[in-house]
Design a protein around this motif. Structure first.
Motif, PDB file in Angstrom:
ATOM      1  N   THR A 109      64.845  67.370  67.150  1.00  0.00           N
ATOM      2  CA  THR A 109      64.787  66.336  67.691  1.00  0.00           C
ATOM      3  C   THR A 109      63.539  65.554  67.838  1.00  0.00           C
ATOM      4  O   THR A 109      63.329  64.370  68.173  1.00  0.00           O
ATOM      5  CB  THR A 109      65.580  66.378  68.861  1.00  0.00           C
ATOM      6  N   GLN A 110      62.316  66.198  68.093  1.00  0.00           N
ATOM      7  CA  GLN A 110      61.223  65.588  67.991  1.00  0.00           C
ATOM      8  C   GLN A 110      60.910  64.817  66.869  1.00  0.00           C
ATOM      9  O   GLN A 110      60.077  63.524  67.093  1.00  0.00           O
ATOM     10  CB  GLN A 110      59.930  66.701  68.210  1.00  0.00           C
ATOM     11  N   PHE A 111      61.481  65.157  65.702  1.00  0.00           N
ATOM     12  CA  PHE A 111      61.132  64.176  64.538  1.00  0.00           C
ATOM     13  C   PHE A 111      61.784  62.999  64.716  1.00  0.00           C
ATOM     14  O   PHE A 111      61.523  61.927  64.413  1.00  0.00           O
ATOM     15  CB  PHE A 111      61.682  64.732  63.165  1.00  0.00           C
ATOM     16  N   LYS A 112      63.243  63.149  65.250  1.00  0.00           N
ATOM     17  CA  LYS A 112      64.004  61.971  65.337  1.00  0.00           C
ATOM     18  C   LYS A 112      63.194  60.935  66.273  1.00  0.00           C
ATOM     19  O   LYS A 112      63.312  59.603  66.026  1.00  0.00           O
ATOM     20  CB  LYS A 112      65.227  62.394  65.799  1.00  0.00           C
ATOM     21  N   ASP A 113      62.749  61.555  67.620  1.00  0.00           N
ATOM     22  CA  ASP A 113      61.815  60.482  68.382  1.00  0.00           C
ATOM     23  C   ASP A 113      60.669  60.056  67.815  1.00  0.00           C
ATOM     24  O   ASP A 113      60.628  58.664  67.938  1.00  0.00           O
ATOM     25  CB  ASP A 113      61.355  61.368  69.457  1.00  0.00           C
ATOM     26  N   LYS A 114      60.090  60.737  67.105  1.00  0.00           N
ATOM     27  CA  LYS A 114      58.621  60.311  66.407  1.00  0.00           C
ATOM     28  C   LYS A 114      58.749  59.254  65.416  1.00  0.00           C
ATOM     29  O   LYS A 114      58.272  58.214  65.467  1.00  0.00           O
ATOM     30  CB  LYS A 114      57.679  61.211  65.967  1.00  0.00           C
ATOM     31  N   SER A 115      59.929  59.601  64.684  1.00  0.00           N
ATOM     32  CA  SER A 115      60.033  58.716  63.438  1.00  0.00           C
ATOM     33  C   SER A 115      60.796  57.329  63.948  1.00  0.00           C
ATOM     34  O   SER A 115      60.480  56.296  63.215  1.00  0.00           O
ATOM     35  CB  SER A 115      61.074  59.452  62.537  1.00  0.00           C
ATOM     36  N   SER A 116      61.704  57.345  64.932  1.00  0.00           N
ATOM     37  CA  SER A 116      62.016  56.214  65.483  1.00  0.00           C
ATOM     38  C   SER A 116      60.923  55.147  66.017  1.00  0.00           C
ATOM     39  O   SER A 116      60.911  54.018  65.862  1.00  0.00           O
ATOM     40  CB  SER A 116      63.079  56.434  66.515  1.00  0.00           C
ATOM     41  N   LYS A 117      59.719  55.833  66.591  1.00  0.00           N
ATOM     42  CA  LYS A 117      58.493  55.136  66.823  1.00  0.00           C
ATOM     43  C   LYS A 117      57.855  54.625  65.851  1.00  0.00           C
ATOM     44  O   LYS A 117      57.347  53.530  65.930  1.00  0.00           O
ATOM     45  CB  LYS A 117      57.773  55.878  67.934  1.00  0.00           C
ATOM     46  N   GLN A 118      57.608  55.549  64.632  1.00  0.00           N
ATOM     47  CA  GLN A 118      56.799  55.028  63.533  1.00  0.00           C
ATOM     48  C   GLN A 118      57.384  53.885  62.683  1.00  0.00           C
ATOM     49  O   GLN A 118      56.736  53.281  61.894  1.00  0.00           O
ATOM     50  CB  GLN A 118      56.623  56.357  62.728  1.00  0.00           C
ATOM     51  N   GLY A 119      58.841  53.842  62.749  1.00  0.00           N
ATOM     52  CA  GLY A 119      59.473  53.227  61.865  1.00  0.00           C
ATOM     53  C   GLY A 119      59.622  53.586  60.462  1.00  0.00           C
ATOM     54  O   GLY A 119      59.027  54.710  60.279  1.00  0.00           O
ATOM     55  N   GLY A 126      55.317  64.387  55.718  1.00  0.00           N
ATOM     56  CA  GLY A 126      54.433  65.079  56.564  1.00  0.00           C
ATOM     57  C   GLY A 126      55.180  65.275  58.129  1.00  0.00           C
ATOM     58  O   GLY A 126      55.082  66.375  58.541  1.00  0.00           O
ATOM     59  N   LEU A 127      55.423  64.126  58.575  1.00  0.00           N
ATOM     60  CA  LEU A 127      56.127  64.107  59.762  1.00  0.00           C
ATOM     61  C   LEU A 127      57.292  65.084  59.975  1.00  0.00           C
ATOM     62  O   LEU A 127      57.577  65.559  60.797  1.00  0.00           O
ATOM     63  CB  LEU A 127      56.296  62.691  60.456  1.00  0.00           C
ATOM     64  N   PHE A 128      58.035  64.918  59.008  1.00  0.00           N
ATOM     65  CA  PHE A 128      59.171  65.406  58.730  1.00  0.00           C
ATOM     66  C   PHE A 128      59.217  66.983  58.706  1.00  0.00           C
ATOM     67  O   PHE A 128      59.911  67.888  59.472  1.00  0.00           O
ATOM     68  CB  PHE A 128      60.042  65.204  57.637  1.00  0.00           C
ATOM     69  N   HIS A 178      61.293  74.002  68.238  1.00  0.00           N
ATOM     70  CA  HIS A 178      60.072  74.198  66.836  1.00  0.00           C
ATOM     71  C   HIS A 178      60.195  75.697  67.087  1.00  0.00           C
ATOM     72  O   HIS A 178      59.898  76.389  65.813  1.00  0.00           O
ATOM     73  CB  HIS A 178      59.204  73.642  67.101  1.00  0.00           C
ATOM     74  N   LEU A 179      59.871  76.454  68.343  1.00  0.00           N
ATOM     75  CA  LEU A 179      59.613  77.863  68.261  1.00  0.00           C
ATOM     76  C   LEU A 179      60.892  78.683  67.834  1.00  0.00           C
ATOM     77  O   LEU A 179      60.725  79.613  67.078  1.00  0.00           O
ATOM     78  CB  LEU A 179      59.551  78.401  69.645  1.00  0.00           C
ATOM     79  N   GLU A 180      62.037  77.967  67.965  1.00  0.00           N
ATOM     80  CA  GLU A 180      63.400  78.628  67.450  1.00  0.00           C
ATOM     81  C   GLU A 180      63.280  78.644  66.001  1.00  0.00           C
ATOM     82  O   GLU A 180      63.715  79.560  65.289  1.00  0.00           O
ATOM     83  CB  GLU A 180      64.725  78.144  68.044  1.00  0.00           C
TER      84      GLU A 180
END
Ligand code: ADP
Ligand code: NA
Length: 353
Positions: A109-119, A126-128, A178-180
């Motif tokens: 889910t953090q990727f989904k958040d961050k990528s939506s901010k990055q466009g 690398g973000l993925f 991420h820990l999981e």
């Protein structure tokens, strides 16, 4: 005495750490260097998952390390290092990436958040794969029998029930997924190639406080989301520090009482005060009964200034002596490499290199 190993990292993505970083993580890092075999790294490889300026990254990495030392991390007691100085991080990330399902990575889910901010244009591979690099950061430091903890009777072959080969990772709620994934990848590797990694455990930080934005007390204090007025930087000058606290948003009442729902602003300030002063919130409520917000804020501002002024001075002094800082980093890299190289040797052998 046997000390469990702990691993934690922080990104060098700002010119200073902030009050939330300090009370929610870094102060605990310092305390844990006495109870754990601690590995702390400034994760510069993670910092290039979004667009960056090389000179700025180089400076921020140094400033980050200097602040950690200024806060009390002792390079003799803890292993303090920069991620890119230990190339095994990237190498293990590749191997783990080849064990990660594309769909599995896509559920982060953090990727989904961050990528939506990055466009779309700013979203890199690398973000993925960021969480896979994070898994590598952790698993490289899997203690071997006799390392970081007492030798396991009988050697390898299954995780010891005593938890002696403990590998702990402090994580907030946002990092649990991420820990999981890290645990899943450790188990998958072990299952496929033989017992190699210790699946890490989530470690709850003692006395960690979640600090909110001074202007929007319902939102987390955050370097990416907070306005300059909402955030207190560790390296800030005392003047602006005081002003920000005096101007922190509060409600229209006048009583210094803890009320998460109705008085989020005062509650946040009480949390900061209690964490820095070691006084309980009920005791603070009693101390400030009838005295109004002004005096309370003034005292809190003094407390924050007194906490950070020496850290700021030590940071600047450390940055002034670049040779000494480089020596500390060389020592950290050497120690971290000692562990990481051994882990990678096993990994390479098991994978078939
Ligand atoms: P930011 O949220 O400003 O981007 P990071 O995500 O880099 O900060 O967080 C670094 C560490 O500081 C993490 O361990 C995180 O849990 C902690 N942290 C960040 N913001 C806060 C906060 N407002 N309160 C408590 N801890 C925080
Ligand atoms: Na964050």
């Amino acid at each position: 005495a046997v000390r469990p190993r702990v691993l934690s990292g922080i990104q060098p993505t700002a010119d200073s750490f902030h009050l939330g970083n300090y009370l929610g993580a870094l102060r605990q890092w310092v305390a844990m260097q006495d109870t754990h075999d601690a590995f702390y790294c400034v994760v510069d490889l993670h910092a290039i998952t979004v667009e960056h300026d090389p000179a700025v990254l180089r400076r921020r990495t140094k400033v980050a390390v200097a602040q950690l030392l200024a806060m009390g991390l002792d390079p003799e007691r803890a292993t303090v290092f920069v991620q890119s100085h230990v190339p095994e991080h990237a190498e293990l990330a590749w191997v783990l990436g080849c064990l990660t399902g594309f769909g599995e990575a896509g559920r982060m889910t953090q990727f989904k958040d961050k990528s939506s901010k990055q466009g779309t244009a700013g979203t890199t591979v690398g973000l993925f794969t960021y969480p896979i690099l994070q898994a590598a950061d952790i698993l490289l430091y899997s203690p071997e029998p006799g390392e970081g903890a007492r030798a396991v009777p009988g050697g390898v072959g299954g995780r010891p029930p005593t938890g002696e080969r403990a590998l702990r990772v402090p994580v907030g709620e946002d990092q649990r997924q991420h820990l999981e994934l890290t645990r899943v990848l450790a188990q998958r590797f072990n299952h496929r190639f033989g017992e190699t990694f210790v699946p890490p455990e989530a470690h709850i930080l003692q006395g960690a406080a979640k600090i909110t934005d001074l202007q929007e007390p319902e939102a987390k204090m955050s370097k990416s989301a907070s306005s300059p007025q909402g955030i207190i930087d560790v390296l800030e000058e005392p003047g602006p520090m005081r002003k920000k606290i005096m101007r922190a948003v509060t409600d229209t009442g006048s009583e210094v009482v803890h009320d998460e729902e109705k008085k989020a602003g005062i509650t946040n300030l009480l949390r900061i005060y209690a964490a820095l002063d070691g006084t309980s919130i009920p005791d603070l409520e009693r101390r400030y009964a009838g005295s109004g917000y002004g005096q309370f804020k003034k005292d809190l501002a003094q407390l924050v200034v007194d906490t950070f002024a020496p850290i700021r001075e030590r940071t600047l002094a450390l940055l002034d002596d670049e040779k000494q800082l480089d020596r500390v980093l060389a020592l950290g890299a050497e120690r971290a490499s000692g562990v990481a190289a051994r882990t990678m040797e096993t990994v390479r052998d098991r994978v078939g290199f």
